[in-house]
Design an enzyme around this catalytic site. Structure first.
Site, mmCIF file in Angstrom:
data_model
loop_
_atom_site.group_PDB
_atom_site.id
_atom_site.type_symbol
_atom_site.label_atom_id
_atom_site.label_comp_id
_atom_site.label_asym_id
_atom_site.label_seq_id
_atom_site.Cartn_x
_atom_site.Cartn_y
_atom_site.Cartn_z
ATOM 1 N N ALA A 179 3.249 9.316 12.006
ATOM 2 C CA ALA A 179 2.041 8.932 11.264
ATOM 3 C C ALA A 179 1.363 7.771 11.974
ATOM 4 O O ALA A 179 1.935 7.169 12.882
ATOM 5 C CB ALA A 179 2.403 8.524 9.842
ATOM 6 N N LYS A 180 0.178 7.451 11.588
ATOM 7 C CA LYS A 180 -0.492 6.238 12.077
ATOM 8 C C LYS A 180 -1.573 5.869 11.081
ATOM 9 O O LYS A 180 -2.134 6.742 10.404
ATOM 10 C CB LYS A 180 -1.133 6.492 13.446
ATOM 11 N N GLY A 181 -1.879 4.579 11.012
ATOM 12 C CA GLY A 181 -2.952 4.117 10.148
ATOM 13 C C GLY A 181 -3.821 3.129 10.889
ATOM 14 O O GLY A 181 -3.402 2.569 11.909
ATOM 15 N N VAL A 211 -2.929 8.873 8.685
ATOM 16 C CA VAL A 211 -2.763 10.267 9.115
ATOM 17 C C VAL A 211 -1.278 10.547 9.284
ATOM 18 O O VAL A 211 -0.554 9.747 9.876
ATOM 19 C CB VAL A 211 -3.498 10.506 10.463
#
Ligand code: NAD
Length: 418
Positions: free
Chosen positions: A107-109, A62
């Site tokens: 962001a992050k995953g 995201v």
């Protein structure tokens, strides 16, 4: 019938944003864009397991905002992750990068999995396939992942190698938190604990703490807590208590950290250390110390126990260790909180240095990195402190207000395309 309404992690993140937007008087138009994430990608992908069966995993990447630069944020491997949590963490990364003045968005995953139950081979296959699935979003100018819970430098090396194989040449700047052998940075491992140490020392100065040897309790002796314990001791503070998930140990005269680390390696935990008494994690949080460093998991200081915290200063090493209901209680009781958004920002700051070093293919000595980290993080601390004092708001809201203002400025000056 009563309907249970639980606040989701992303709703909590939006509420924190709304409070900051109120402080700076942000227009409704500007709020609308920043309250949502820009891009959210969900991927389902197969991995052949060691026994020959195929397991389909679910993952996400995201990007909340990229107005100030490429997106930046870690990748988490954990069984209890979902899109809502990844969106919340992506938004937090936007504010964290802006709060400390890095030219990044957030962001992050994540992949829903339990890495402790995967073999090394399965972990590598999962990582390479996940990296391929999200390759439409990531890259050194677009979105740069880093480690988070459940991932580590080896996993970052596999992601870098996968991106490089697709490109036909080495793209070291595609992830940070890599081993030094493949373009990682000196000082990256200790950076969150080191940043937390620098800010603790600044806050003690600001609070005019005059004890000769301020005392410290640290919850969690992982990557963040262990380096904070060592560096705070080096700086002349006395670490009297530390803990892990199984329990805490306490010695009012100070813990022998080297002997404790040996004990932990042999016994697999800190409990039972001979030169200290055993406590629970709850008791550690309420010790009469000068500095409390929660460096383990979220929601440790809550509306329930905030009234019993006796520390003068809390350095929030772990993300969201202080629950939203605890903030006003601590503020009213005069407990000074260095919020997670800057307290553990040393990690992303040195990740930024790693990316810069990879892009220019010129690497710095650790001393230079630590000096630059000190400069960036203390500058951010005083900017936030001034906002906090001038606007009479707590440090967390001040950090958010500054960060949201910076992102809003970038969004406004860029305008709306087309
Ligand atoms: P880690 O896994 O290395 O260490 C976590 C420590 O907390 C371990 O000692 C573990 O035993 C302990 N722990 C786990 N559950 C606990 C519980 N319920 N009660 C007490 N102790 C418990 O993790 P880390 O990398 O040190 O990260 C800690 C926190 O800091 C996390 O919130 C993470 O998101 C945040 N953080 C880490 C980094 C980084 O680069 N490592 C950067 C920024 C923020």
């Amino acid at each position: 019938m009563a309907v249970e309404t639980r606040t989701s992690a992303f709703q909590t993140a939006q509420r924190r944003f709304d409070a900051a937007a109120d402080v700076i008087g942000l227009s409704d138009d500007a709020r609308a864009g920043l309250r949502e994430v820009k891009r959210e990608l969900t991927v389902h992908f197969p991995v052949r397991m060691d026994g020959g069966s195929v397991h389909v995993f679910t993952g996400w990447r995201v990007q909340h905002n990229i107005s100030r630069g490429p997106a930046k944020g870690g990748i988490r491997y954990h069984p209890n992750v979902d899109l809502d949590l990844v969106k919340a963490m992506a938004m937090l990364m936007t504010w964290k990068c802006a709060a400390v003045g890095l030219p990044y968005g957030g962001a992050k995953g994540a992949v829903a999995c339990d890495p402790s139950k995967l073999s090394l081979g399965e972990l590598e296959h999962l990582t390479r396939r996940y990296a391929t699935e999200i390759s439409i979003l990531i890259g050194p100018e677009k979105d740069i992942p880093a480690p988070d819970m459940g991932t580590n430098p080896q996993i970052m090396a596999w992601i870098m190698d996968t991106v490089s194989m697709h490109s036909g040449h080495s793209v070291t700047a595609s992830v940070t938190g890599k081993p030094v052998d493949v373009g990682g940075s000196e000082g990256r491992n200790e950076a969150p604990g080191r940043g937390a140490t620098y800010l603790t020392l600044e806050a003690l100065k600001y609070l005019h703490v005059e004890e000769e040897t301020p005392t410290v309790a640290i919850q969690g002796v992982g990557q963040v807590g262990r380096s904070a314990a060592r560096l705070l001791t080096e700086a002349g503070l006395r670490v009297v208590a530390v803990s892990d998930s199984r329990g805490a140990v306490y010695n009012a005269k100070g813990l022998d950290l080297a002997a404790l680390e040996e004990h932990r390696q042999v016994r697999g935990g800190v409990s039972g250390f001979k030169k200290a008494e055993n406590l629970s994690n709850e008791e550690l949080l309420e010790l009469p110390v000068t500095v409390l460093v929660p460096a383990a998991v979220q929601d440790q200081i809550t509306g329930e126990n905030a009234g019993r915290i006796r520390a003068r200063l809390i350095t929030e090493g772990a993300n969201a260790a202080v629950a939203p209901e605890a903030d006003p209680i601590l503020h009213d009781r005069g407990v000074f909180v260095i919020p997670d958004i800057i307290a553990n920002a040393g990690g992303v700051i040195v990740s930024y240095f790693e990316w810069v070093q990879d892009l220019q293919a010129f690497f710095w000595e650790e001393e230079e990195i630590n000096t630059k980290l000190h400069h960036v993080i203390t500058r951010a601390f005083y900017e936030i402190l001034h906002t906090s004092v001038n606007k009479r708001i707590d440090m967390r809201l001040a950090a958010y207000a500054l960060a949201v203002q910076r992102v809003a400025n970038a969004t406004t000056v860029r305008g709306i395309y087309p």
